[in-house]
Design an enzyme around this catalytic site. Structure first.
Site, PDB file in Angstrom:
ATOM      1  N   ARG A  11      38.555  33.046  49.351  1.00 30.62           N
ATOM      2  CA  ARG A  11      37.196  33.353  48.903  1.00 30.62           C
ATOM      3  C   ARG A  11      37.233  34.641  48.105  1.00 30.62           C
ATOM      4  O   ARG A  11      36.857  35.711  48.579  1.00 30.62           O
ATOM      5  CB  ARG A  11      36.261  33.476  50.108  1.00 30.62           C
ATOM      6  N   TYR A  31      39.664  47.071  39.389  1.00 24.26           N
ATOM      7  CA  TYR A  31      38.913  46.474  40.497  1.00 24.26           C
ATOM      8  C   TYR A  31      37.745  45.723  39.878  1.00 24.26           C
ATOM      9  O   TYR A  31      37.829  45.271  38.739  1.00 24.26           O
ATOM     10  CB  TYR A  31      38.506  47.611  41.451  1.00 24.26           C
ATOM     11  N   ASP A  49      37.061  44.210  55.290  1.00 27.04           N
ATOM     12  CA  ASP A  49      36.241  44.945  54.332  1.00 27.04           C
ATOM     13  C   ASP A  49      35.020  44.153  53.902  1.00 27.04           C
ATOM     14  O   ASP A  49      33.952  44.721  53.676  1.00 27.04           O
ATOM     15  CB  ASP A  49      37.083  45.326  53.117  1.00 27.04           C
TER      16      ASP A  49
END
Length: 482
Positions: free
Chosen positions: A116, A63, A229
């Site tokens: 994005r 991540y 999120d």
């Protein structure tokens, strides 16, 4: 298989050790990412066992911040993380694509269109790195891997560099907008719900502001169990950090003045959730909004600013600021607003200058500075800068983990404002409770739960978030609160 594999028998724990040894042989985070993706594709059980055993070590690889590099280099990945690709050319045929996904019990679908990605802009179909990365975070927090479906919606890209790249794996056309785009999202969500059920959680990730709020509201109105999120998860982790910071500064939430630098989906979501927290605590909403400021690409969001700097509907509720005049300078805005908290999420690196941090110190014994943009190259300032420029008084947190900093003999461990503390628990709580929708109240409950998990030991070194090594426990706590 006789003769095709070695004769020695091994147990699963040895395979995990072997995978860990292979990681140790890698020199860079990106090399480790490639190694892990290869493992996920060839030995899924060992991959998830390794992820569970070494969560804190592997999350920064799978991540943020490494996933940003993975998206930038996606076309060079020989093995890519598993996921479902749905392109604009698949209109009318999406259900057959969903039917091809091998898992039969998906509970959470993570969708992105890649427009994005973090602070990197339009990455097109390379955004699958984010959808897959979020799914890995869910798994690290205890969600069954078979419950997860990463989805990349490919409606083109406006990134000319990608369109000209022979290794780009997506459609080579500019983005399709309007009704056709909406129809593709509609069909994709309907296909997922059609196969896996209406209560499947639809998690939106890294859509551009033009679509993020709109898509969220559109599918909420359709009755989907859904959240974004970037809007709601980021809001919750930001508010959790603000609540946690009060345990360091010994302040009251109702007495804080917060200046959000950047007025995109992340900070507007955080500003709205902060208002909700204050109202829930009994503070008048008008008073609450008067102490929450936004600073967008044009400058301070206040009534009466030049007509050419029109204030959009989502920012307007924060514009009534009697006695505070417009400025396009962040440094000047800090002097006028005198914030207790400065929160950056605009992907503009190094914008929190020495003068700004020193100005924060002039009216705060313990200024709170959150540089939330990621990857690291987009951070508004570094941890070292925040501590040195504040002479060790800043309460600092960031969107990408910085190493501990020692200033004049005192070691600080910067807080890591990681959405991974929030969204797995919110999803798990929603699934466990049978909730028909995911509400802002759930995200506020998640924020309060996370803030309560920060130990005195964490606070003593300046961290307003728990360590990532406790992320699975945090997910359980958040899930219970939700």
């Amino acid at each position: 298989l006789d003769g095709l594999i070695p004769a020695g028998a091994t147990v699963p724990s040895v395979e995990v050790e072997r995978a860990a040894a292979a990681l140790e042989a890698c020199d860079t985070p990106m090399q480790k990412y490639r190694q892990l993706v290869s493992l996920q594709n060839t030995d899924e059980k060992t991959f998830y066992a390794l992820l569970e055993a070494k969560t804190a070590e592997l999350l920064p690889v799978l991540y943020t911040p490494t996933v940003g590099d993975a998206c930038l280099q996606f076309g060079t990945l020989v093995q890519r993380p598993p996921g479902l690709y749905v392109s604009i050319e698949d209109l009318g045929n999406v259900r057959s694509l969903v039917n091809n996904w091998p898992a039969n019990d998906v509970r959470i679908a993570v969708l992105t269109d890649g427009e994005r990605i973090l602070g990197l802009g339009d990455q097109g179909v390379n955004g699958m790195g984010i959808a897959a990365g979020k799914s890995m975070v869910y798994a690290a927090c205890g969600v069954k891997p078979g419950w997860l479906l990463p989805v990349q919606v490919d409606n083109g890209t406006n990134n000319k560099k990608l369109l000209d790249d022979p290794l780009y794996v997506g459609l080579r056309q500019e983005r399709v907008r309007g009704d056709v785009y909406d129809a593709l999202l509609d069909e994709t969500v309907e296909a997922i719900q059609g196969r896996y059920g209406q209560r499947t959680v639809i998690h939106w990730e890294d859509f551009a502001p033009r679509n993020a709020f709109r898509n969220l509201k559109r599918f909420q109105a359709k009755g989907a169990r859904t959240y974004n999120d970037d809007i709601q998860g980021t809001a919750a982790v930001t508010v959790a950090g603000i609540l946690g910071s009060l345990r360091v500064t010994n302040g009251k939430l109702s007495e804080q003045t917060v200046l959000f630098f950047g007025a995109g989906q992340a900070n507007i979501g955080a500003a709205e959730l902060l208002v909700k927290a204050l109202v829930e605590d009994g503070v008048d909403e008008t008073q609450t909004r008067s102490n929450v400021f936004l600073f967008d690409s044009k400058g301070l969001v206040v009534d009466g600013r030049p007509a050419e700097f029109a204030i959009s509907d989502d920012k307007a509720p924060f514009a009534a600021k009697p006695g505070v005049s417009f400025t396009s300078s962040l440094e000047e805005a800090v002097k006028r607003v005198k914030p207790t908290h400065l929160v950056g999420a605009a992907a503009q690196p190094n914008v929190f200058t020495k003068k700004i941090i020193e100005s924060m110190c002039a009216f705060n014994p313990r200024p709170v500075v959150f540089a939330l943009s990621n990857p690291t190259s987009k951070a508004e300032c570094t941890a070292t800068q925040a501590y040195e420029w504040s002479k060790g008084t800043a309460v600092f947190a960031s969107g990408t983990l910085f190493a501990p900093v020692t200033y004049k003999g005192t070691t600080f461990a910067p807080g890591f404002a990681n959405n991974a503390f929030i969204f797995p628990g919110v999803a798990a709580g929603s699934l466990a409770s049978g909730a028909s929708s995911v509400t802002d109240g759930m995200f506020l409950a998640a924020a309060r739960s996370l803030a309560s998990r920060v130990s005195e030991e964490n606070l003593a070194v300046g961290a307003v978030y728990p360590p990532t090594s406790t992320i699975r426990e945090a997910a359980i706590g958040v899930g219970a609160a939700v």
